[in-house]
Structures are given as structure tokens and as C-alpha cells.
Design an enzyme around this catalytic site. Structure first.
Site, PDB file in Angstrom:
ATOM      1  N   GLY A 127      -2.951  32.129  11.689  1.00  0.00           N
ATOM      2  CA  GLY A 127      -3.190  31.468  10.402  1.00  0.00           C
ATOM      3  C   GLY A 127      -2.593  32.306   9.277  1.00  0.00           C
TER       4      GLY A 127
ATOM      5  N   TYR B  83      -4.107  28.669  27.859  1.00  0.00           N
ATOM      6  CA  TYR B  83      -4.492  27.706  26.806  1.00  0.00           C
ATOM      7  C   TYR B  83      -5.223  26.527  27.435  1.00  0.00           C
ATOM      8  CZ  TYR B  83      -3.852  24.602  22.725  1.00  0.00           C
ATOM      9  OH  TYR B  83      -4.037  23.750  21.660  1.00  0.00           O
TER      10      TYR B  83
ATOM     11  N   LYS C  30      -9.956  34.152  25.034  1.00  0.00           N
ATOM     12  CA  LYS C  30     -11.208  34.589  24.401  1.00  0.00           C
ATOM     13  C   LYS C  30     -11.677  33.597  23.336  1.00  0.00           C
ATOM     14  CE  LYS C  30     -12.056  38.925  23.410  1.00  0.00           C
ATOM     15  NZ  LYS C  30     -11.810  40.299  22.864  1.00  0.00           N
TER      16      LYS C  30
ATOM     17  N   GLY D 297      -5.069  27.905   9.425  1.00  0.00           N
ATOM     18  CA  GLY D 297      -3.922  27.508  10.251  1.00  0.00           C
ATOM     19  C   GLY D 297      -3.325  26.200   9.768  1.00  0.00           C
TER      20      GLY D 297
ATOM     21  N   SER E  87      -7.553  28.912  17.338  1.00  0.00           N
ATOM     22  CA  SER E  87      -6.831  29.203  18.592  1.00  0.00           C
ATOM     23  C   SER E  87      -5.337  29.258  18.303  1.00  0.00           C
ATOM     24  CB  SER E  87      -7.048  28.111  19.651  1.00  0.00           C
ATOM     25  OG  SER E  87      -6.279  28.418  20.815  1.00  0.00           O
TER      26      SER E  87
ATOM     27  N   ASP F 187     -13.114  37.221  13.152  1.00  0.00           N
ATOM     28  CA  ASP F 187     -12.700  36.815  14.502  1.00  0.00           C
ATOM     29  C   ASP F 187     -13.891  36.122  15.158  1.00  0.00           C
ATOM     30  OD1 ASP F 187     -12.206  36.667  17.205  1.00  0.00           O
ATOM     31  OD2 ASP F 187     -11.330  38.674  17.355  1.00  0.00           O
TER      32      ASP F 187
END
Ligand code: UDP
Length: 312
Positions: free
Chosen positions: A37, A146, A92, A11, A76, A57
């Protein structure tokens, strides 16, 4: 050589962090599922014997053979546009993903650094925000996915520190900008730069009087590295305290790009914080760190980066 694992390493922040850690003489294992990313961010590291990329993941069990000294959990979605489109993945990765990354830290006896956020302060009643402020977050609002995931991640990190004796660090990262942000990122600076470079209307949400304080990426990763290497095990704000209204930053970007764009006002997103500015006294005192790059300098570099993307 010591080894660091960076989740979300492909990312914007993660890839700059990989560069920083490699420059500091560490081996880096980058894990990313590439939802937000992009391998282009780490393409320059291909062939580097100290760098390895694993597409994975991190909400699922993380298996890494061998010694690991540091785990930096940066996976994230981070742009409000992204986490509104990916609410479940955001929850998650902040919860299950943090659990897996902390589990790996415990197993490897590695030091863990959590990428937390100024969003833990929500729409703040205290200004500027100090680390001892508990925040004003709407758990069921659109940003709650978030904010609450990151708040949970902080709680889990402290629990692993207290109950499993994992060495942990928590960075509360304030607005950061720079090269490798995506064209479609949706955050103010990439939006405004792309709009300005194409002489399209600049979309200011609300009346633009809300404020943010923008930190350049090189300063941000320096701060994060100093925190990682420090012995401060409670949250530390990492950001640039120079505050500016969204309308002013839009005007600044129009000026720097010599754009013909006009500003248009659009609806303010729900629960958009009205003000945001880090109090960085703790970072200055405990880490000996403060940002040094002027906003205009950082914006010029970022504008060049986006110009080249458009030309490609
Ligand atoms: N914003 C804006 N126009 C845009 C994108 C964002 O006016 O095209 C505003 C947004 O409403 C917020 C500020 O700019 O008040 C910073 O938003 P950003 O998405 O960069 O991140 P945030 O700080 O809200 O997490």
C-alpha cells in the site's frame, strides 16, 4: 454515524473502498502496514474528520477503541509478482491477519467482509466460474501461497459465521484495474500501459491466448459495497464477465495509447490460469449489481493516471 475498518486501506482496492464508504456517510479507519500500500493513495483524505489512518501489520493483535460496525479485510499482496516476492507475508496476512480481523469483528459485533479472489478457483476446469465450483489449485506451486491463504481465509470466515455467529460476507474478486495501481505492480494492465506509454516492448507471457475478464475499479467498489449491505453470507463473484485474451488486451492498450511498442513474448509463469471469467448471476440476482463501465472507458482513465505519474 457508523464506523468501518478497512485493512489494506492504503492499497489500490482498499483506498477506493475507503472513498466509497466515506461517500456513503460512514466513518473509516484505515489500517495498512504499507508493504504494498502507499499513503499517496489516501493523501487526499488527510484532514477529513471522518477518516483515520493507522500504520499497523494486521497479523498482530488489532486494537481499535469504540464502536465498529463493519470490518473489510483487504490487507494482502495481490499481484502475482508481489506474492511471489512476499510468500510468507502473503500466507501470514491471509491466515493470521484474517484471524485477527475476524477476532476484532467478533469482539465488536461488527459485520465482516473478506476480500477473497478468483484465485480460489485456480486454473479452472469449469468455465465461466460459478461460486459452487471448488477449484483446481496447486497447493505447492508458486501461486499456492496466495490461493491457499485466501482459501483458508474463506474457511475461517465461514467458521466464525457458524460457530461465533459473526455476520460475514465473502467477495470473490476477479481481475480489477484502475487508478492507484502501482507502476511496479507487475500485473498485466499496469505493465502494458507503462510499457506502451514509454514505447517499450510489451511483455506478453506465453502466447497470450490465456484469458482474463477485467472489471473497472468503480464498478468493483460498488459491487463490494452492495455485498456488504446485503444479507448474502456465502461467497459472491464480483467482476466483469467480458472476457479477452491477454494478447488482445495488449493490442487494445497499444491502440489506445497510440504507442509504437512492439509485442514480445516471454515465458508463461508457472500455474498461470488459462482462462478466467466470472459467472455473475448470483451478484445480479442477490445484489442487483452488474458492472456498467466499458473496458475502453476504464482503460482511458487508467492511461491518463499513469501518464500523469510519468510526468511527475
Ligand atoms: N501477463 C502478461 N504480461 C505481463 C503481466 C502479466 O502477459 O507483463 C499475463 C499473466 O501471465 C496472466 C495475465 O496476464 O496470464 C494476467 O496477469 P495478472 O498478473 O494481471 O494477474 P492474474 O490474473 O494472473 O492474477
Amino acid at each position: 454515524m457508523e464506523t468501518a475498518v478497512v485493512t489494506g486501506g492504503a492499497g489500490f482496492l482498499g483506498s477506493h473502498l475507503c472513498d466509497k464508504l466515506l461517500n456513503e456517510g460512514l466513518k473509516v479507519i484505515c489500517i495498512d502496514n504499507l508493504i504494498t500500500g502507499n499513503v499517496n493513495n489516501i493523501a487526499h483524505l488527510a484532514g477529513n474528520e471522518n477518516f483515520k489512518f493507522i500504520k499497523h501489520d494486521v497479523t498482530n493483535y488489532i486494537f481499535i477503541p469504540g464502536k465498529v460496525n463493519y470490518i473489510l479485510h483487504f490487507a494482502s499482496p495481490a499481484s502475482p509478482v508481489d506474492y511471489l516476492q512476499l510468500p510468507i507475508q502473503t500466507l501470514k496476512v491471509g491466515s493470521l491477519g484474517s484471524h485477527k480481523a475476524l477476532g476484532l469483528a467478533k469482539e465488536k459485533k461488527a459485520r465482516f467482509l473478506l476480500a477473497s479472489t478468483s484465485e480460489v478457483y485456480g486454473d479452472p476446469d469449469i468455465h465461466p466460474q460459478r461460486e459452487d465450483y471448488w477449484g483446481n489449485v496447486n497447493p505447492i506451486g508458486p501461486r499456492g501461497v496466495y490461493d491457499e491463504a485466501k482459501r483458508f481465509a474463506e474457511a475461517l470466515t465461514m467458521a466464525y459465521q457458524r460457530y461465533h455467529n459473526v455476520e460475514t460476507r465473502i467477495a470473490r474478486i476477479f481481475n480489477t484495474f484502475g487508478t492507484r495501481m502501482r507502476v511496479q505492480d507487475g500485473r498485466a494492465i499496469p505493465n502494458f500501459i507503462m510499457q506502451a506509454l514509454q514505447n517499450e516492448p510489451i511483455t506478453v507471457y506465453g502466447d497470450g491466448s490465456q484469458t482474463r475478464s477485467f472489471c473497472y475499479i468503480t464498478d468493483q467498489v460498488d459491487g463490494l459495497f452492495k455485498l456488504l449491505m446485503s444479507d448474502e453470507n456465502e461467497p459472491v463473484n464480483i467482476g466483469n464477465p467480458e472476457e479477452i485474451s491477454v494478447l488482445e488486451i495488449a493490442k487494445e492498450i497499444i491502440m489506445l495509447t497510440k504507442s509504437k511498442s512492439k509485442i514480445v513474448f516471454e515465458e508463461l509463469p508457472v500455474n498461470d490460469p488459462k482462462v478466467r471469467q466470472p459467472d455473475i448471476t448470483k451478484a445480479i440476482n442477490k445484489l442487483g449489481w452488474k458492472p456498467i463501465v466499458k473496458r475502453e472507458e476504464g482503460l482511458k482513465d487508467t492511461i491518463e493516471y499513469f501518464k500523469n505519474l510519468i510526468l511527475k
